[in-house]
Design a protein around this motif. Structure first.
Motif, short mmCIF file in Angstrom:
data_model
loop_
_atom_site.label_atom_id
_atom_site.label_comp_id
_atom_site.label_asym_id
_atom_site.label_seq_id
_atom_site.Cartn_x
_atom_site.Cartn_y
_atom_site.Cartn_z
N UNK A 85 0.81 -1.22 0.00
CA UNK A 85 0.00 0.00 0.00
C UNK A 85 0.84 1.27 0.00
N UNK A 86 2.03 1.22 0.61
CA UNK A 86 2.99 2.31 0.56
C UNK A 86 4.36 1.66 0.31
N UNK A 87 5.34 2.46 -0.08
CA UNK A 87 6.66 1.87 -0.35
C UNK A 87 7.29 1.15 0.85
N UNK A 88 6.93 1.54 2.07
CA UNK A 88 7.53 0.93 3.25
C UNK A 88 6.58 0.00 3.99
N UNK A 89 5.41 -0.28 3.40
CA UNK A 89 4.42 -1.14 4.06
C UNK A 89 4.12 -2.36 3.20
N UNK A 90 4.11 -3.52 3.84
CA UNK A 90 3.74 -4.76 3.17
C UNK A 90 2.46 -5.26 3.84
N UNK A 91 1.45 -5.57 3.03
CA UNK A 91 0.19 -6.11 3.51
C UNK A 91 0.06 -7.54 2.99
N UNK A 92 -0.11 -8.48 3.91
CA UNK A 92 -0.29 -9.88 3.55
C UNK A 92 -1.68 -10.29 4.01
N UNK A 93 -2.56 -10.58 3.06
CA UNK A 93 -3.91 -11.05 3.38
C UNK A 93 -3.93 -12.56 3.24
N UNK A 94 -4.35 -13.21 4.32
CA UNK A 94 -4.36 -14.67 4.36
C UNK A 94 -5.81 -15.13 4.32
N UNK A 95 -6.12 -16.09 3.45
CA UNK A 95 -7.45 -16.68 3.41
C UNK A 95 -7.32 -18.20 3.44
N UNK A 96 -8.34 -18.83 4.01
CA UNK A 96 -8.36 -20.28 4.07
C UNK A 96 -7.88 -20.81 5.40
N UNK A 97 -7.15 -21.92 5.36
CA UNK A 97 -6.74 -22.63 6.56
C UNK A 97 -5.25 -22.48 6.82
N UNK A 98 -4.93 -22.07 8.04
CA UNK A 98 -3.54 -22.00 8.47
C UNK A 98 -3.33 -23.13 9.46
N UNK A 99 -2.64 -24.16 9.00
CA UNK A 99 -2.41 -25.33 9.83
C UNK A 99 -0.99 -25.82 9.62
N UNK A 100 -0.69 -26.98 10.15
CA UNK A 100 0.66 -27.51 10.06
C UNK A 100 1.13 -27.65 8.60
N UNK A 101 0.22 -27.97 7.70
CA UNK A 101 0.62 -28.18 6.30
C UNK A 101 0.80 -26.87 5.52
N UNK A 102 0.23 -25.77 5.98
CA UNK A 102 0.34 -24.50 5.24
C UNK A 102 1.20 -23.46 5.94
N UNK A 103 1.44 -23.62 7.23
CA UNK A 103 2.18 -22.60 7.99
C UNK A 103 3.60 -22.40 7.47
N UNK A 104 4.24 -23.44 7.00
CA UNK A 104 5.61 -23.31 6.48
C UNK A 104 5.64 -22.36 5.29
N UNK A 105 4.67 -22.46 4.41
CA UNK A 105 4.62 -21.56 3.24
C UNK A 105 4.36 -20.13 3.69
N UNK A 106 3.49 -19.95 4.67
CA UNK A 106 3.24 -18.62 5.21
C UNK A 106 4.53 -18.04 5.78
N UNK A 107 5.29 -18.86 6.51
CA UNK A 107 6.58 -18.42 7.06
C UNK A 107 7.53 -17.98 5.94
N UNK A 108 7.60 -18.75 4.87
CA UNK A 108 8.50 -18.43 3.76
C UNK A 108 8.14 -17.08 3.14
N UNK A 109 6.85 -16.87 2.92
CA UNK A 109 6.42 -15.62 2.30
C UNK A 109 6.69 -14.44 3.23
#
Length: 129
Positions: free
Chosen positions: A30-54
């Motif tokens: 939204x601004x040059x110094x701001x990062x917005x990460x919108x998460x949808x769906x399920x955050x569980x053991x199988x998806x949390x690693x990808x969230x961490x990477x991003x």
């Protein structure tokens, strides 16, 4: 010529990221110094690693604020909670402010109410705009 392997660290284009499983991420600036990460769906053991990477790939450099919008999350496990704590540590080390907004997600609010997330300074009541 063999292409280089891609990882979250090389993914710089904002947009919707299919994180695998039942989770999707939308990253914007939204601004040059701001990062917005919108998460949808399920955050569980199988998806949390990808969230961490991003998050790891976005929390660096000239970022002053990182906002994680969890309003579209339908399931949020302790693995997701750990991701938020790791994101806080990354933000602290980068000198950035982290805001985690549960929005209207009952799954996230339920876990945050059971655990003292505000004690760690991770959850913010500020709505994401």
């Amino acid at each position: 010529m063999v292409p280089e392997p891609r990882s979250a660290d090389h993914e710089l284009t904002p947009g919707r990221i299919d994180a695998g499983g039942h989770m999707f991420l939308r990253v914007s600036r939204p601004t040059p110094r701001t990062v917005l990460v919108r998460v949808t769906g399920e955050v569980d053991l199988s998806t949390a690693r990808r969230l961490d990477e991003v998050l790891r790939s976005r929390i660096r450099g000239a970022v002053g604020e990182v906002v994680i919008d969890l309003s579209g999350v339908t399931f949020f496990s302790v693995a997701g909670l750990n991701s938020m704590l790791r994101a806080q540590l990354l933000a602290d080390s980068a000198g950035a402010r982290l805001t985690v907004d549960p929005g209207g997600s009952r799954a996230v609010k339920r876990l945050f109410m059971l655990l003292p997330m505000d004690f760690y300074g991770v959850m913010s009541p500020r709505p994401v705009g």
